[in-house]
Write a protein that holds these residues in place. Structure first.
Motif, PDB file in Angstrom:
ATOM      1  N   SER A 127       0.888  -1.227  -0.041  1.00 20.81           N
ATOM      2  CA  SER A 127       0.022   0.008   0.039  1.00 20.81           C
ATOM      3  C   SER A 127       0.926   1.187  -0.109  1.00 20.81           C
ATOM      4  O   SER A 127       0.634   2.238  -0.585  1.00 20.81           O
ATOM      5  CB  SER A 127      -0.894  -0.121   1.265  1.00 20.81           C
ATOM      6  N   ALA A 137     -12.221  -9.900  -6.454  1.00 22.34           N
ATOM      7  CA  ALA A 137     -11.129  -9.697  -5.820  1.00 22.34           C
ATOM      8  C   ALA A 137      -9.829  -9.962  -6.708  1.00 22.34           C
ATOM      9  O   ALA A 137      -8.873  -8.977  -6.537  1.00 22.34           O
ATOM     10  CB  ALA A 137     -11.148 -10.543  -4.496  1.00 22.34           C
ATOM     11  N   GLN A 158      -6.951  -7.438  -7.972  1.00 23.76           N
ATOM     12  CA  GLN A 158      -5.676  -7.644  -7.593  1.00 23.76           C
ATOM     13  C   GLN A 158      -4.884  -7.413  -9.052  1.00 23.76           C
ATOM     14  O   GLN A 158      -3.693  -7.178  -9.031  1.00 23.76           O
ATOM     15  CB  GLN A 158      -5.328  -9.120  -7.414  1.00 23.76           C
ATOM     16  N   ARG A 161      -4.342  -3.983  -9.379  1.00 24.27           N
ATOM     17  CA  ARG A 161      -3.486  -3.611  -8.594  1.00 24.27           C
ATOM     18  C   ARG A 161      -1.960  -3.809  -8.787  1.00 24.27           C
ATOM     19  O   ARG A 161      -0.912  -2.817  -8.812  1.00 24.27           O
ATOM     20  CB  ARG A 161      -3.845  -4.293  -7.376  1.00 24.27           C
ATOM     21  N   ALA A 213     -14.185  -4.272  -3.807  1.00 26.56           N
ATOM     22  CA  ALA A 213     -12.848  -5.229  -3.681  1.00 26.56           C
ATOM     23  C   ALA A 213     -11.674  -4.129  -3.945  1.00 26.56           C
ATOM     24  O   ALA A 213     -10.657  -4.141  -3.402  1.00 26.56           O
ATOM     25  CB  ALA A 213     -12.587  -6.132  -4.890  1.00 26.56           C
ATOM     26  N   TRP A 214     -11.901  -3.093  -4.497  1.00 28.79           N
ATOM     27  CA  TRP A 214     -11.015  -2.097  -4.971  1.00 28.79           C
ATOM     28  C   TRP A 214     -10.692  -1.450  -3.483  1.00 28.79           C
ATOM     29  O   TRP A 214      -9.419  -1.086  -3.063  1.00 28.79           O
ATOM     30  CB  TRP A 214     -11.611  -0.828  -5.900  1.00 28.79           C
ATOM     31  N   ALA A 239      -8.718  -3.694  -1.294  1.00 23.49           N
ATOM     32  CA  ALA A 239      -7.333  -4.059  -1.497  1.00 23.49           C
ATOM     33  C   ALA A 239      -6.533  -2.608  -1.223  1.00 23.49           C
ATOM     34  O   ALA A 239      -5.200  -2.659  -1.414  1.00 23.49           O
ATOM     35  CB  ALA A 239      -7.339  -4.028  -2.971  1.00 23.49           C
ATOM     36  N   GLN A 240      -7.335  -1.631  -0.454  1.00 18.84           N
ATOM     37  CA  GLN A 240      -6.518  -0.489  -0.301  1.00 18.84           C
ATOM     38  C   GLN A 240      -5.749   0.388  -1.479  1.00 18.84           C
ATOM     39  O   GLN A 240      -4.855   0.920  -1.613  1.00 18.84           O
ATOM     40  CB  GLN A 240      -5.426  -0.562   0.891  1.00 18.84           C
TER      41      GLN A 240
END
Length: 224
Positions: free
Chosen positions: A3, A93, A97, A100, A128-129, A132-133
């Motif tokens: 993060s 998720a 990912q 991300r 989910a966004w 996932a921070q």
């Protein structure tokens, strides 16, 4: 640590592993949303051309790229339609990912302006966004258009889109209807996540549509 990468400029030294200095900020991200045929990809590419160093991140393109790599974790998911040729269908998720990982790698290369096309596309993606921070999007541009116009546009690009089902009128209509029906819940989820939603009438001359998109984009840049 992960993060922290979203908060750290590549030229900003780390104080300790996983921490950042106070003068950093997360990357600038805008969602471009709308049903297939609304012009998300076309206008995103124009924005990338006119707003350097903006990165256009197409979920579909990234998904297809990773799915073509046998060793990729993306390639293990079932394909759309149950065959071996369609795109893998990732749960929310895992879809986030993938985004991300792509943005994280870009941030390390100095890419700090993004427009994401194709994800999020559901309330589950928005949740989910956040889970996932991921950096919160500055705004979501929603391109809306008459359904019959969308069907004609998709059918017209069937020879160049790379999607076999673009030539199937029934499947196109089902896809458009499903996307339009799900859009209200997606936009509500964005607003609940404090992401401003800006509607753009995409049933006009493309240059007029793009002019509006540019205006909203420039305003978003000014408020970050």
């Amino acid at each position: 640590m992960i993060s922290g990468l979203f908060m750290r400029s590549p030229n900003t030294p780390k104080d300790t592993e996983g921490s950042i200095t106070e003068n950093t900020r997360p990357p600038f991200i805008i969602f471009i949303l709308g049903p297939p045929g609304a012009g998300k990809g076309t206008h995103s590419k124009r924005l990338r051309r006119d707003f350097h160093p903006l990165t256009h991140l197409s979920y579909g393109d990234v998904l297809r790229y990773h799915a073509s790599i046998p060793a990729s974790w993306v390639s293990i998911f079932p394909r759309r339609g149950g065959g071996v040729e369609g795109n893998p269908v990732l749960p929310a998720a895992e879809a986030v990912q993938l985004m991300r990982e792509t943005i994280q790698a870009g941030v390390l290369r100095g890419q700090d302006m993004w427009i994401t096309d194709g994800c999020p596309r559901s309330r589950a993606h928005v949740k989910a966004w956040a889970a996932a921070q991921m950096p919160r999007a500055t705004c979501a541009l929603y391109l809306h258009c008459d359904s019959e116009v969308l069907v004609r546009r998709i059918s017209g690009r069937a020879g160049t889109s790379g999607r076999a089902d673009d030539a199937d009128d029934e499947k196109v209509r089902e896809r458009v209807a499903r996307n339009v029906a799900e859009s209200e819940e997606l936009l509500r989820a964005c607003r609940e996540a404090d992401i401003p939603v800006v509607g753009v009438d995409a049933d006009r001359d493309p240059d007029a549509v793009y002019a509006d998109i540019c205006r909203y984009f420039e305003v978003s840049l000014c408020v970050t």
